[in-house]
Design an enzyme around this catalytic site. Structure first.
Site, mmCIF file in Angstrom:
data_model
loop_
_atom_site.group_PDB
_atom_site.id
_atom_site.type_symbol
_atom_site.label_atom_id
_atom_site.label_comp_id
_atom_site.label_asym_id
_atom_site.label_seq_id
_atom_site.Cartn_x
_atom_site.Cartn_y
_atom_site.Cartn_z
ATOM 1 N N TYR A 81 0.721 -1.150 -0.038
ATOM 2 C CA TYR A 81 0.328 -0.158 0.009
ATOM 3 C C TYR A 81 0.397 1.115 0.214
ATOM 4 O O TYR A 81 0.665 2.647 0.005
ATOM 5 C CB TYR A 81 -0.464 0.442 1.338
ATOM 6 C CG TYR A 81 -2.237 -1.252 1.579
ATOM 7 C CD1 TYR A 81 -2.616 -2.008 -0.242
ATOM 8 C CD2 TYR A 81 -2.527 -0.966 1.918
ATOM 9 C CE1 TYR A 81 -3.098 -2.961 0.697
ATOM 10 C CE2 TYR A 81 -4.180 -2.089 2.478
ATOM 11 C CZ TYR A 81 -4.263 -3.101 0.642
ATOM 12 O OH TYR A 81 -4.805 -4.111 1.524
ATOM 13 N N LYS A 123 4.423 -15.212 2.151
ATOM 14 C CA LYS A 123 4.931 -15.596 0.916
ATOM 15 C C LYS A 123 6.317 -15.940 0.437
ATOM 16 O O LYS A 123 6.400 -15.701 -1.110
ATOM 17 C CB LYS A 123 3.601 -14.737 -0.044
ATOM 18 C CG LYS A 123 3.284 -15.719 -1.265
ATOM 19 C CD LYS A 123 1.616 -16.966 -1.058
ATOM 20 C CE LYS A 123 1.984 -17.829 -2.160
ATOM 21 N NZ LYS A 123 1.638 -18.824 -2.344
ATOM 22 N N ASP A 183 -1.791 -18.399 1.738
ATOM 23 C CA ASP A 183 -3.334 -19.597 1.128
ATOM 24 C C ASP A 183 -3.476 -20.069 2.278
ATOM 25 O O ASP A 183 -4.557 -20.691 2.488
ATOM 26 C CB ASP A 183 -2.950 -19.372 0.089
ATOM 27 C CG ASP A 183 -1.195 -20.506 -0.354
ATOM 28 O OD1 ASP A 183 0.021 -19.933 0.352
ATOM 29 O OD2 ASP A 183 -1.047 -20.551 -1.662
ATOM 30 N N ASP A 192 -4.442 -7.368 5.812
ATOM 31 C CA ASP A 192 -6.011 -7.187 5.222
ATOM 32 C C ASP A 192 -6.843 -7.950 5.137
ATOM 33 O O ASP A 192 -7.846 -7.861 5.360
ATOM 34 C CB ASP A 192 -6.065 -6.228 4.334
ATOM 35 C CG ASP A 192 -7.093 -4.990 3.832
ATOM 36 O OD1 ASP A 192 -7.698 -5.402 4.675
ATOM 37 O OD2 ASP A 192 -6.814 -4.098 2.638
ATOM 38 N N ASP A 205 -10.201 -9.627 7.876
ATOM 39 C CA ASP A 205 -11.314 -9.092 7.108
ATOM 40 C C ASP A 205 -11.494 -11.325 7.099
ATOM 41 O O ASP A 205 -12.756 -10.932 7.731
ATOM 42 C CB ASP A 205 -11.325 -8.599 6.271
ATOM 43 C CG ASP A 205 -11.737 -7.209 6.120
ATOM 44 O OD1 ASP A 205 -11.778 -6.829 7.441
ATOM 45 O OD2 ASP A 205 -11.201 -6.646 5.264
#
Length: 362
Positions: free
Chosen positions: A141, A191, A223, A247, A251
């Protein structure tokens, strides 16, 4: 205690849930003899409309001078133009950067009376009590980005995921410190099988773990983490991730209790307030929900619990924070439900009615 707070109601249901939370804050101030001076400022879409910027200078200055900030929500369809030069979310990213709020902390715990509201089977939810920590001021971001059109007329876009070792170290250190006071387990999300920046993340996590020999360190690819949040959520204690992956993870974790409306968050960083405690920004994790804005039906619990986190982390008022959390627990146990929580023949309360129910137990 005397404290200076900045209130940012924002967009959509933000003003409604913020007003409910402030009623609870006022009750706490009266009950415990505190004085909380408050000023209200613009942020997000309404700030674009009224001040020409998603984060006006006066808003930022007030926040930087405060002991803590309470935020409602930002965003809405009105400002959802992908080609706009300013968007509500831009103001949120800027305030995090300017106030050095590098860590978002989200507790996720299942109230036993709301287990049937979760999309997961109840047996999967037994013992779920986790803390998800997301890095806020680096990564995808905040890396280099841009859009352009090449010589063939095709449009391109890019964003760069970038982290320094010190940025990773401080968020991991926060996670390990939190785990020391909880279940002594940290799950680091990365990752590392694909991305160089995530290999640095994992290497740094291993290094930080050496300072906390009592804490178990688990590595999970992002994942796999999203799958395990659904298959074995009770196995997690403290989860920590970079900005983008955090993020997503936060959620997903928010749906375990059945509604995003119930969950609070704290964004804290390196700056201290005049009480020698972390200056933070506190907000519910739900969005602005423009489809129900102005209808008086929004769930205020997440914002009310965000006030509890504000009192605990930025003002050091543990008894006051615990009193709010207990009142929320009792109100839920007594059968009080907003529309997002009501099931079957349960009566759905509006925002004010839920607020009044919580106040009655405070």
């Amino acid at each position: 205690m005397e404290a200076t707070l900045v209130i940012l109601p924002g967009d959509g249901i933000g003003p409604e849930v913020t007003n409910a939370a402030l009623a609870v804050l006022d009750k706490v101030a009266d009950k415990f003899g505190h004085q909380f001076a408050r000023t209200e400022h613009l942020i997000g879409g309404i700030a674009i409309d009224e001040a020409g910027s998603s984060l006006p200078d006066v808003t930022l200055a007030a926040c930087q001078a405060s002991d803590a900030v309470l935020l409602g929500a930002v965003g809405g369809l009105k400002w959802d133009d992908p080609d706009a030069t300013d968007r509500p979310e831009k103001g949120l990213l800027k305030i995090r950067k300017e106030m050095q709020l590098y860590a978002n902390v989200r507790p996720v715990k299942i109230h036993p009376d709301l287990a049937d509201a979760s999309p997961l089977k109840q047996e999967k939810l037994e013992g779920v009590d986790m803390l998800v920590i997301r890095e806020l001021t680096g990564g995808l971001y905040f890396g280099e980005g841009g859009r352009w059109i090449d010589e063939n007329g095709e449009e391109w876009g890019k964003n760069t995921m970038i982290y320094s070792e010190s940025e990773i170290q401080r968020i991991l250190d926060l996670a390990f410190k939190a785990a020391m006071g909880r279940g002594k387990k940290v799950t680091s999300i990365d990752k590392a099988n694909v991305l160089d920046v995530m290999r640095l993340w994992r290497k740094t996590a291993v290094k930080v773990a050496e300072d906390y020999p009592e804490v178990e360190l688990e590595h999970l690819l992002v994942d796999a983490a999203t799958m395990h949040l659904l298959s074995r959520p009770s196995s997690f204690d403290v989860m920590v991730a970079g900005n983008m992956f955090g993020d997503i993870i936060t959620d997903e974790a928010s749906m375990l209790p059945g509604s995003m409306g119930n969950l609070p968050s704290a964004s804290i960083g390196a700056n201290m307030n005049r009480h020698g405690l972390p200056q933070g920004l506190y907000e519910p994790i739900h969005g602005s929900a423009p489809d129900i804005a102005g209808m008086g039906v929004a769930n205020p619990i997440g914002t009310i619990l965000s006030v509890a986190m504000l009192l605990r982390h930025s003002l050091g008022l543990e008894a006051e924070a615990a009193a709010i959390e207990s009142a929320v627990e009792q109100a839920i146990s007594a059968g009080n439900r907003t529309g997002d929580l009501a099931r079957g023949e349960e009566v759905a309360l509006g925002t004010d009615a839920m607020k009044d129910a919580i106040l009655s137990y405070l």
